[in-house]
Scaffold this motif. Structure first.
Motif, PDB file in Angstrom:
ATOM      1  N   PHE A  87       0.812  -1.172  -0.075  1.00 41.31           N
ATOM      2  CA  PHE A  87       0.026   0.045   0.037  1.00 41.31           C
ATOM      3  C   PHE A  87       0.841   1.313   0.013  1.00 41.31           C
ATOM      4  N   ALA A  88       2.124   1.094   0.724  1.00 39.65           N
ATOM      5  CA  ALA A  88       3.000   2.302   0.573  1.00 39.65           C
ATOM      6  C   ALA A  88       3.663   2.583  -1.019  1.00 39.65           C
ATOM      7  N   TRP A  89       3.573   1.647  -1.846  1.00 39.15           N
ATOM      8  CA  TRP A  89       3.852   1.339  -3.246  1.00 39.15           C
ATOM      9  C   TRP A  89       2.733   1.960  -3.923  1.00 39.15           C
ATOM     10  N   ILE A  90       1.791   1.651  -3.744  1.00 35.87           N
ATOM     11  CA  ILE A  90       0.627   2.185  -4.432  1.00 35.87           C
ATOM     12  C   ILE A  90       0.576   3.924  -3.978  1.00 35.87           C
ATOM     13  N   ALA A  91       0.712   4.274  -2.987  1.00 34.85           N
ATOM     14  CA  ALA A  91       0.615   5.681  -2.318  1.00 34.85           C
ATOM     15  C   ALA A  91       1.633   6.216  -3.102  1.00 34.85           C
ATOM     16  N   ALA A  92       2.825   5.774  -3.014  1.00 32.38           N
ATOM     17  CA  ALA A  92       3.901   6.649  -3.966  1.00 32.38           C
ATOM     18  C   ALA A  92       3.581   6.525  -5.239  1.00 32.38           C
ATOM     19  N   HIS A  93       3.044   5.759  -5.815  1.00 35.03           N
ATOM     20  CA  HIS A  93       2.704   5.750  -7.598  1.00 35.03           C
ATOM     21  C   HIS A  93       1.659   6.689  -7.658  1.00 35.03           C
ATOM     22  N   ALA A  94       0.591   6.790  -6.817  1.00 36.25           N
ATOM     23  CA  ALA A  94      -0.486   7.710  -6.883  1.00 36.25           C
ATOM     24  C   ALA A  94      -0.021   9.083  -6.597  1.00 36.25           C
ATOM     25  N   ALA A  95       1.130   9.386  -5.659  1.00 40.55           N
ATOM     26  CA  ALA A  95       1.377  10.652  -5.489  1.00 40.55           C
ATOM     27  C   ALA A  95       2.100  11.122  -6.978  1.00 40.55           C
ATOM     28  N   GLU A  96       2.863  10.324  -7.476  1.00 40.62           N
ATOM     29  CA  GLU A  96       3.550  10.710  -8.711  1.00 40.62           C
ATOM     30  C   GLU A  96       2.559  10.960  -9.665  1.00 40.62           C
ATOM     31  N   GLU A  97       1.651  10.190  -9.623  1.00 42.01           N
ATOM     32  CA  GLU A  97       0.594  10.610 -10.890  1.00 42.01           C
ATOM     33  C   GLU A  97      -0.256  11.938 -10.686  1.00 42.01           C
ATOM     34  N   ALA A  98      -0.451  12.097  -9.502  1.00 43.92           N
ATOM     35  CA  ALA A  98      -1.140  13.542  -8.838  1.00 43.92           C
ATOM     36  C   ALA A  98      -0.122  14.670  -9.236  1.00 43.92           C
ATOM     37  N   ALA A  99       1.176  14.337  -9.059  1.00 45.53           N
ATOM     38  CA  ALA A  99       2.293  15.622  -9.448  1.00 45.53           C
ATOM     39  C   ALA A  99       2.297  15.686 -10.971  1.00 45.53           C
ATOM     40  N   ALA A 100       2.063  14.667 -11.692  1.00 45.65           N
ATOM     41  CA  ALA A 100       1.972  14.875 -13.024  1.00 45.65           C
ATOM     42  C   ALA A 100       0.972  15.485 -13.613  1.00 45.65           C
ATOM     43  N   ASN A 121      13.727   2.950  -0.511  1.00 45.50           N
ATOM     44  CA  ASN A 121      12.756   2.019  -1.302  1.00 45.50           C
ATOM     45  C   ASN A 121      13.112   1.954  -2.784  1.00 45.50           C
ATOM     46  N   PRO A 122      13.766   1.011  -3.525  1.00 43.43           N
ATOM     47  CA  PRO A 122      14.132   1.016  -4.804  1.00 43.43           C
ATOM     48  C   PRO A 122      13.013   0.870  -5.840  1.00 43.43           C
ATOM     49  N   LYS A 123      11.515   0.706  -5.412  1.00 47.40           N
ATOM     50  CA  LYS A 123      10.489   0.253  -6.013  1.00 47.40           C
ATOM     51  C   LYS A 123       9.622   1.255  -6.009  1.00 47.40           C
ATOM     52  N   TYR A 124       9.950   2.605  -5.399  1.00 44.78           N
ATOM     53  CA  TYR A 124       9.144   3.644  -5.745  1.00 44.78           C
ATOM     54  C   TYR A 124       9.381   4.429  -6.852  1.00 44.78           C
ATOM     55  N   PRO A 125       8.713   5.386  -7.375  1.00 48.51           N
ATOM     56  CA  PRO A 125       8.588   6.047  -8.610  1.00 48.51           C
ATOM     57  C   PRO A 125      10.230   6.569  -8.737  1.00 48.51           C
TER      58      PRO A 125
END
Length: 111
Positions: free
Chosen positions: A47-60, A80-84
């Motif tokens: 869920f942290a990974w999902i939140a990270a990717h959602a944050a990048e989408e929001a920033a974009a 975390n190397p799996k974050y955007p």
């Protein structure tokens, strides 16, 4: 317990500049909140990974008030190397905020 994605994101959102949090810390906060012995670290990490990717989408999309996911670290303060953007992007964001990031073998740790 299995955390809810919104709970994980809400905790990550509250990490202020100058502070970091680990997945283990998030699990402990969730366990206290729901009065249970333990929160699952696997699903919390997902869920942290999902939140990270959602944050990048929001920033974009032009949003500026996004979850500072780069402040949420793996155990032992590892980026975390799996974050955007992987380690390089998170390392850059952390260093821009004044954090010290050091290499330890193949891992990058926030000191």
């Amino acid at each position: 317990m299995i955390a809810r994605p919104r709970d994980v994101d809400a905790i990550m959102k509250k990490v202020p500049l100058g502070k970091t949090i680990t997945i283990k810390d998030i699990c402990q906060k969730l366990a206290r909140k729901y009065k249970v012995d333990v929160a699952c670290p696997i699903t919390t990490g997902i869920f942290a990974w999902i939140a990270a990717h959602a944050a990048e989408e929001a920033a974009a999309a032009g949003e500026t008030d996004i979850t500072p996911y780069w402040r949420t670290l793996k155990g032992d303060s590892e980026i975390n190397p799996k974050y955007p953007g992987g380690v390089e992007r998170c390392k850059k964001l952390l260093e821009e905020e004044g954090y010290q990031v050091v290499a330890k073998g193949k891992r990058w740790l926030v000191g």
